[in-house]
Enzyme design. Structure first.
Site, PDB file in Angstrom:
ATOM      1  N   HIS A   1      34.873 -22.269  64.329  1.00 20.11           N
ATOM      2  CA  HIS A   1      33.440 -21.955  64.318  1.00 20.11           C
ATOM      3  C   HIS A   1      32.742 -22.745  65.418  1.00 20.11           C
ATOM      4  O   HIS A   1      33.102 -23.891  65.688  1.00 20.11           O
ATOM      5  CB  HIS A   1      32.846 -22.304  62.941  1.00 20.11           C
TER       6      HIS A   1
ATOM      7  N   GLU B   1      31.582 -14.198  67.310  1.00 16.48           N
ATOM      8  CA  GLU B   1      30.259 -14.771  67.065  1.00 16.48           C
ATOM      9  C   GLU B   1      29.691 -15.349  68.359  1.00 16.48           C
ATOM     10  O   GLU B   1      29.992 -16.507  68.707  1.00 16.48           O
ATOM     11  CB  GLU B   1      30.362 -15.915  66.061  1.00 16.48           C
TER      12      GLU B   1
HETATM   13  P1  PGA Z   1      23.900 -17.098  61.017  1.00 15.37           P
HETATM   14  O1  PGA Z   1      25.273 -17.896  61.067  1.00 15.37           O
HETATM   15  O2  PGA Z   1      24.131 -15.844  60.244  1.00 15.37           O
HETATM   16  O3  PGA Z   1      22.953 -18.048  60.322  1.00 15.37           O
HETATM   17  O4  PGA Z   1      23.496 -16.820  62.423  1.00 15.37           O
HETATM   18  C1  PGA Z   1      26.471 -17.229  61.311  1.00 15.37           C
HETATM   19  C2  PGA Z   1      27.580 -18.224  61.381  1.00 15.37           C
HETATM   20  O5  PGA Z   1      27.347 -19.378  61.690  1.00 15.37           O
HETATM   21  O6  PGA Z   1      28.726 -17.914  61.099  1.00 15.37           O
END
Ligand code: PGA
Length: 250
Positions: free
Chosen positions: A99, A168
């Site tokens: 992450h 992401e």
């Molecule tokens: P968010 O976070 O939906 O608050 O943007 C996503 C993540 O960190 O996996």
């Protein structure tokens, strides 16, 4: 385009305490509804709540996952950490690795690779996060960055079966900004292409994460061949999380 087998991963980050657990009652109820029988919900609370979540969800189809682990598979002198064996021992089935918030704290591709290997040998399923920063995007380095994160992060990993890739974009996490659908299509297509080529898989699972919320989900679900969503902020409120699920599967 969505299907009934979608993943909905709730990443609670460093939020939540014992009294937050009852907030998932409605989500448990939702999973009993025939219409949502096939979806896969994975709750990733902080370490302190893993066991309570496992207990709470034991008669439901909800899975539990951790948000990181140490790369060392054996027990050892690593103050402040837990390893994949301990996560498995808690009854959890998943772990998020790579992450961007963990990368920010020092996790690099090579370390992430060791963590993935350790988690696989503990029989955990992995949600492997990749994504470019705003500057990398601005400098047209997205493809290069994603390639590197995949190639180093997954180096010498033969079995892809227990890995889900979460794309992401870092600039989208927690900002309320999401990429254009066309860009997302392209990124996800490129990621799939690399994985199909190296792991000879027909259909690797790719989910999207970054500011997913009940307002933008109608747009995000247009991404073709997406296998689900990783939801941070909006997953801490079960009404919003349920809204996201219901608007995806309709
Ligand atoms: P968010 O976070 O939906 O608050 O943007 C996503 C993540 O960190 O996996």
């Amino acid at each position: 385009m969505t299907n009934n087998n979608m993943y909905f991963v709730a990443n609670w980050k460093m939020y939540g305490n014992q009294s937050s657990i009852s907030s998932i009652n409605n989500v448990i109820k939702l999973t009993k509804d025939k219409k949502f029988r096939k979806i896969r919900i994975v709750y990733c609370p902080p370490f302190t709540l893993l066991r309570s979540f496992v207990e709470k969800t034991k008669n439901s189809k909800i899975y539990v996952g951790a948000q990181n682990c140490h790369y060392e598979i054996e027990y050892g002198p690593h103050t402040g950490f837990i390893n994949s064996k301990m996560i498995k021992d808690s009854g959890s089935k998943f772990v998020i690795l790579g992450h961007s918030e963990s990368r920010r704290e020092g996790d690099q591709d090579k370390i992430i690779n060791k963590k993935i290997k350790s988690a696989l040998s503990s029989n955990l399923k992995i949600i492997f996060c990749i994504g470019e920063t705003f500057n990398e995007k601005k400098n047209n380095q997205t493809k290069f960055v994603l390639n590197k994160q995949i190639n180093v992060g997954l180096e010498k990993i033969k079995n892809f079966k227990n890995i889900i890739v979460a794309y992401e974009p870092v600039w989208s996490i927690g900002t309320g900004i999401i990429p254009k659908i066309n860009d997302l299509e392209k990124q996800i297509y490129d990621i799939k292409k690399i994985i199909i080529k190296f792991w000879k898989l027909k259909n690797p699972k790719i989910i999207y994460g970054g500011s997913v919320n009940p307002k933008n989900i109608a747009e995000l679900k247009k991404i073709s061949s997406i296998n689900g969503f990783l939801v941070g902020g909006a997953s801490q409120n079960s009404k919003n999380f349920i809204d996201i699920i219901k608007k995806t599967i309709n």
